[in-house]
Design an enzyme around this catalytic site. Structure first.
Site, PDB file in Angstrom:
ATOM      1  N   HIS A 183      56.845  49.205  -4.471  1.00  9.06           N
ATOM      2  CA  HIS A 183      58.145  49.783  -4.823  1.00  9.06           C
ATOM      3  C   HIS A 183      58.476  50.865  -3.800  1.00  9.06           C
ATOM      4  CE1 HIS A 183      58.171  48.664  -9.389  1.00  9.06           C
ATOM      5  NE2 HIS A 183      57.803  47.650  -8.622  1.00  9.06           N
ATOM      6  N   GLU A 219      59.397  53.877  -4.102  1.00 10.26           N
ATOM      7  CA  GLU A 219      58.794  55.181  -4.402  1.00 10.26           C
ATOM      8  C   GLU A 219      57.348  55.246  -3.938  1.00 10.26           C
ATOM      9  OE1 GLU A 219      60.510  53.150  -6.476  1.00 10.26           O
ATOM     10  OE2 GLU A 219      61.156  54.250  -8.262  1.00 10.26           O
ATOM     11  N   CYS A 236      60.082  53.548 -12.559  1.00 12.92           N
ATOM     12  CA  CYS A 236      59.387  52.806 -13.612  1.00 12.92           C
ATOM     13  C   CYS A 236      58.092  53.544 -13.969  1.00 12.92           C
ATOM     14  CB  CYS A 236      59.073  51.393 -13.119  1.00 12.92           C
ATOM     15  SG  CYS A 236      57.827  51.333 -11.817  1.00 12.92           S
ATOM     16  N   CYS A 277      55.682  53.962 -10.890  1.00 16.61           N
ATOM     17  CA  CYS A 277      56.163  54.955  -9.929  1.00 16.61           C
ATOM     18  C   CYS A 277      56.124  56.363 -10.525  1.00 16.61           C
ATOM     19  CB  CYS A 277      57.555  54.590  -9.455  1.00 16.61           C
ATOM     20  SG  CYS A 277      57.565  53.035  -8.511  1.00 16.61           S
TER      21      CYS A 277
END
Length: 142
Positions: A46, A48, A76, A79
């Site tokens: 991801h 992040e 999420c 993260c």
């Protein structure tokens, strides 16, 4: 945040879910990325997580105590966990994520008093263009 939107657009252009993120320390941009889960065949890629890794490597320290994370979509659970572990004091995000958001939508892992670190969260910054980008991406895939 506008720069994070540029990264999100770049990710969407190569078939990734269009989420962009950057880490800033003071007025210095440390890292920027977009989602790369498809490209890398990595569920942890991801935006992040990628920028946290890059910023930590650049600083030579896993503690990102004086940094701010800017991301186009609410983090999420994975993260948010990485943010807590990295000791980031501040997170600014664009669009809320009612299905997976852990910075206020489903829960707020970033402000859980049971954890050893909490982050100040500011949501809704450029939420309209960030949300529109995601909606257009998923509409085109259907």
């Amino acid at each position: 945040m506008a720069r994070a939107l540029e990264w999100a657009r770049a990710g969407g252009a190569v078939g990734e879910v269009p989420v962009g993120a950057l880490v800033v320390k003071g007025d210095r941009l440390l890292a920027e990325a977009h989602n790369r889960t498809v490209t890398l065949a990595d569920p942890t890629a991801h935006a992040e997580c990628l920028v946290l890794r890059e910023a930590a490597a650049l600083l030579g320290d896993w503690r990102l105590v004086d940094c701010t994370l800017y991301v186009t979509l609410e983090p999420c659970a994975m993260c948010a966990g990485a943010i807590v572990q990295g000791r980031l004091p501040r997170v600014v995000y664009g669009a809320p994520d009612p299905k997976a958001g852990m910075a206020g939508s489903l829960d707020n892992l970033l402000d859980d008093s049971r954890l050893n670190h909490r982050a100040q969260v500011e949501g809704g910054v450029l939420a309209e263009p960030a949300g529109r980008l995601l909606r257009e991406f998923f509409r085109a895939r259907r």
